[in-house]
Design a protein around this motif. Sequence first.
Motif, PDB file in Angstrom:
ATOM      1  N   GLU A  78       0.827  -1.209   0.000  1.00 47.46           N
ATOM      2  CA  GLU A  78       0.000   0.000   0.000  1.00 47.46           C
ATOM      3  C   GLU A  78       0.858   1.254   0.000  1.00 47.46           C
ATOM      4  N   ALA A  79       1.892   1.286   0.843  1.00 50.01           N
ATOM      5  CA  ALA A  79       2.782   2.451   0.912  1.00 50.01           C
ATOM      6  C   ALA A  79       3.555   2.628  -0.391  1.00 50.01           C
ATOM      7  N   SER A  80       3.969   1.519  -0.980  1.00 51.24           N
ATOM      8  CA  SER A  80       4.728   1.584  -2.235  1.00 51.24           C
ATOM      9  C   SER A  80       3.876   2.144  -3.367  1.00 51.24           C
ATOM     10  N   LEU A  81       2.631   1.669  -3.465  1.00 48.75           N
ATOM     11  CA  LEU A  81       1.743   2.149  -4.527  1.00 48.75           C
ATOM     12  C   LEU A  81       1.388   3.622  -4.330  1.00 48.75           C
ATOM     13  N   LYS A  82       1.064   4.007  -3.099  1.00 43.43           N
ATOM     14  CA  LYS A  82       0.708   5.403  -2.828  1.00 43.43           C
ATOM     15  C   LYS A  82       1.889   6.346  -3.035  1.00 43.43           C
ATOM     16  N   GLY A  83       3.104   5.848  -2.768  1.00 44.53           N
ATOM     17  CA  GLY A  83       4.284   6.700  -2.895  1.00 44.53           C
ATOM     18  C   GLY A  83       4.923   6.686  -4.268  1.00 44.53           C
ATOM     19  N   SER A  84       4.317   5.954  -5.204  1.00 50.40           N
ATOM     20  CA  SER A  84       4.874   5.880  -6.555  1.00 50.40           C
ATOM     21  C   SER A  84       4.732   7.211  -7.287  1.00 50.40           C
ATOM     22  N   LYS A  85       5.651   7.466  -8.195  1.00 47.32           N
ATOM     23  CA  LYS A  85       5.563   8.684  -9.017  1.00 47.32           C
ATOM     24  C   LYS A  85       4.554   8.516 -10.151  1.00 47.32           C
ATOM     25  N   SER A  86       4.110   7.278 -10.375  1.00 45.43           N
ATOM     26  CA  SER A  86       3.129   7.006 -11.420  1.00 45.43           C
ATOM     27  C   SER A  86       1.710   7.187 -10.881  1.00 45.43           C
TER      28      SER A  86
END
Length: 331
Positions: A52-60
């Motif tokens: 969840e953190a990785s997806l929310k913090g993505s530049k995409s």
Amino acid sequence: FARMFVQVCLYFYCKFLWRCLKFVVRKLTGQCELQRICYNTKPGAARTMKIEASLKGSKSKRLQTSVNVHPDAIEKTIDDIMELKRINPDINPQLGVSLQACLLQIVGYRNLIAEVEKLRREPYDSENPQHEEMLLKLWKCLKPNSPLKARISKQWCEIGFQGDDPKTDFRGMGLLGLYNLVYFAEWDTEIAQQVLTDSLHPKYREVTKKELSQLSKAEWEKKKFDKAIGYSFAIVGINITDLAYNLLVSGALKTHFYNVAPEAPTLTHFQQTFCYLMHEFHKFWIDEDPLDIMEFNRVREKFYKLILRQLQNPEMALCPHFAASESLINM
């Protein structure tokens, strides 16, 4: 201003440094961050919260919005993520399964908040037959051997309502309070009835020899029963509903739900958590040994902080005493 400027600069520096580090690690391992999380973190809250953190913090933007998709769109979203990250699904079949399980939990938690909020905002309506039926079911489950003499009755005080018409007590939590109380009384009847009985009876208190030597017989008789368990079952149930609601909307319950719900957490999971909290609060209240009901807010706040500390552990699952949830499947 200078401190704020330094903080902003530090934020962008760390963000740039973090992206550079992720790029280097991907080149060295041949895996993107999502792959590393899924392959190196066991299923449960630890994995799902990292995803969840990785997806929310993505530049995409496509990755950022993937945590907000409709449940029916999750499979397509997984395909989009694999394509965007240039991951071959034939070579990495388990990755898609793991990501799907995580997204089901993430999206399900968001939808659960919406469902709970809808119930909380719906007021109790005495003209609604379904509402009335649920209220009467609550009485029958808690007091099966004592028929209710009238819909408006002082008997309601026997299960912890404040007056002769319980509808006024549901104002704070709406139908959510009633749903939780009925679930507790219907599905964990023995414990619910025991908690109700305990709440109505004084708790015997041992008097020390020193106290006994300083008291008259009349004072001793009063002293040994001066600490009653003494709280209103239904009112406390509505209050614990508020506590569970706050844990849910704050995100604190993600740890628990991501560990016990194999896919999307449901309203049943929330109600089972309420049963657990009612049972644990009852024991906590007895252990705290408050002087009277005026200490309720203090005890409640202490209990709330205790649960929050427990939920900070990513391995934590508030396992209800009646084994509420399915076991987490290995995805």
